[in-house]
Design a protein around this motif. Structure first.
Motif, short mmCIF file in Angstrom:
data_model
loop_
_atom_site.label_atom_id
_atom_site.label_comp_id
_atom_site.label_asym_id
_atom_site.label_seq_id
_atom_site.Cartn_x
_atom_site.Cartn_y
_atom_site.Cartn_z
N GLY A 184 1.12 -1.48 -0.13
CA GLY A 184 -0.01 0.26 -0.35
C GLY A 184 0.94 1.63 -0.09
O GLY A 184 2.14 1.79 0.43
N THR A 211 -3.83 -0.12 5.64
CA THR A 211 -4.81 -0.48 5.23
C THR A 211 -5.40 -1.15 3.62
O THR A 211 -5.35 -2.45 3.39
CB THR A 211 -6.44 0.59 4.93
N ASP A 212 -4.63 -0.43 2.67
CA ASP A 212 -4.45 -0.55 1.14
C ASP A 212 -3.43 -2.06 1.28
O ASP A 212 -3.64 -2.94 0.46
CB ASP A 212 -3.73 0.64 0.48
N ASP A 248 -9.21 -0.94 -2.94
CA ASP A 248 -8.41 -0.40 -2.21
C ASP A 248 -9.35 0.53 -1.00
O ASP A 248 -10.58 0.69 -1.26
CB ASP A 248 -8.01 0.36 -2.62
N ILE A 249 -8.40 1.13 -0.32
CA ILE A 249 -8.87 1.81 0.65
C ILE A 249 -10.26 3.11 0.17
O ILE A 249 -11.86 2.84 1.22
CB ILE A 249 -8.51 2.75 1.88
N ASP A 257 0.58 5.73 0.31
CA ASP A 257 -0.60 7.20 0.61
C ASP A 257 0.60 8.27 0.90
O ASP A 257 1.58 8.39 1.30
CB ASP A 257 -1.28 6.50 1.93
N HIS A 290 -3.69 4.47 6.63
CA HIS A 290 -4.16 4.62 5.43
C HIS A 290 -2.85 3.67 4.54
O HIS A 290 -3.44 2.85 3.06
CB HIS A 290 -4.19 5.42 4.38
#
Length: 398
Positions: free
Chosen positions: A243, A282-283, A293-294, A245, A279
């Motif tokens: 992930g 989470t992804d 994805d988020i 962000d 974030h």
């Protein structure tokens, strides 16, 4: 909370027929006890596993654990000798664990090798919530109460009945005290720790059991278990997700990093709280699940997520893994920025991520790097994070 498992394996299993005690019989190429112990050793929230055995079974026990994964050895305590009854064996097991004194202890029958990781997880959550809880399955057959002559004397309402299983979970100190009280009172007839806890005055809750968590008691149970393992059992495969962000700096006096508010001379421009670490993690988890994805699950166009705390996003993704019968094995995040510095808050962030995801802190890694003053992070225009998550899911081998 620290969680330990105590597996009761000191019985003789006479109803299972002639031969070795049932916990040491072979089931699809492995001893029953080996399968049971492995389920707890692989669970990320079980810090220690102990097994109570019959004093005569030392060689059998050694054979049952010789094929365990090498990394599991540090989580398995030396075997504990049991007593004449199951109640005695549990008490002696608890006494042996007193030095380490976990917060919660799960008591499980060795002859239930089909224990599912999701059931272990439910037990832990029930223990955290209630302090004493047992798994139960709804009764589907009509139950009759009969007298010694076989005459029906009552038909209880089956909607209020539950068939109780293991693992049963208790606050360690409470269960040990209850066992000591029962022993001092000369009571040795309890075949169920939930019943003993009730006798001791503890409030015992029931959480959802698992119909597949069958106990091996009779010869036919072994035949059914062989069939089940041969046709239905699936291996756990490891999946990796990544992930990323990024958020631009804006007005403010702090930034959220890994669930911790870190003082800073800038804030971030974001729809939620702008926690780049959570974030990205989470992804990563959603990526390992191949589940979008988020933004798929929490679209920024939805006003309910404006200013939302990002711990909800990571907890949600981890729960999706558990709903599919899997585990999160490890979370790893790298922060990219010139400031703020991660060092002073690194351990607090690791601890907070572990709490959100329900992991041990040694399953969480958090690092930081600058970009040597290159790019938008080097110019202190924003902050970014990249992450990786490894999970295990039950699925067919390709």
């Amino acid at each position: 909370m620290t969680v330990a498992a105590l597996i009761v394996a000191a019985g003789r299993g006479n109803r299972a027929g002639a031969g070795l005690p049932k916990q040491y019989r072979m089931l699809a190429g492995r001893m029953v006890l080996s399968r049971t112990v492995t389920a707890f050793l692989r669970h990320p929230h079980i810090a220690q596993t102990s097994v109570v055995i019959h004093p005569d079974d030392a060689a059998l026990y050694a054979a049952s654990v010789c094929d365990l994964e090498p990394a599991s050895g540090r989580l398995l305590s030396p075997p504990i000798h049991g007593g004449e009854t199951r109640q005695d064996s549990v008490r002696w097991g608890l006494e042996a664990m007193e030095a380490s004194a976990p917060d919660l202890v799960l008591i499980h029958d060795a002859a239930r090798p089909h224990i599912d990781p999701a059931l272990i997880e439910r037990a832990i959550r029930a223990g955290e919530t209630f302090g004493a809880a047992v798994p139960g399955c709804k009764v589907t057959d009509t139950i009759k109460i009969v007298d010694p002559d076989g005459q029906v004397v009552g038909t209880p309402d089956r909607t209020a009945l539950r068939a109780i299983q293991t693992p049963q979970v208790f606050r360690f100190r409470d269960l040990l005290a209850a066992h000591r009280r029962a022993a001092e009172a000369g009571l040795h007839h309890f075949t169920d720790d939930g019943a003993l806890a009730e006798w001791a005055g503890l409030a015992v809750a029931v959480f959802e059991g698992d119909a597949g968590n069958a106990k091996l008691t009779h010869p036919d149970d072994f035949k059914e278990a062989e069939r089940r393992l041969g046709q239905d059992a699936m291996p756990y495969l490891t999946r990796l997700g990544t992930g990323f962000d990024v958020h631009a700096f804006g007005d403010g006096d702090h930034v959220w990093l890994g669930g911790i508010a870190v003082p800073h001379d800038r804030g971030v421009v974001a729809h939620s709280d702008g926690d780049v670490i959570l974030h990205a993690l989470t992804d990563a988890v959603l990526g390992a699940l191949a589940d979008g994805d988020i933004g798929t699950h929490f679209p920024p166009s939805d006003p309910q997520w404006r200013g939302a705390s990002s711990d909800r996003f990571l907890a949600y993704a981890v729960d999706l893994v558990r709903q599919r019968g899997g585990f999160v094995d490890h979370l790893d995040a790298t922060l990219l920025c010139e400031r703020p510095k991660l060092g002073p808050v690194r351990e607090a962030i690791r601890q907070r991520i572990a709490e959100i995801a329900g992991l041990r802190i040694d399953q969480v890694s958090v690092k930081a790097t600058t970009t040597e003053r290159l790019g938008f992070t080097g110019r202190s225009e924003g902050i970014a994070a990249q992450a990786a998550a490894t999970i295990r899911l039950p699925e067919e081998l390709p």
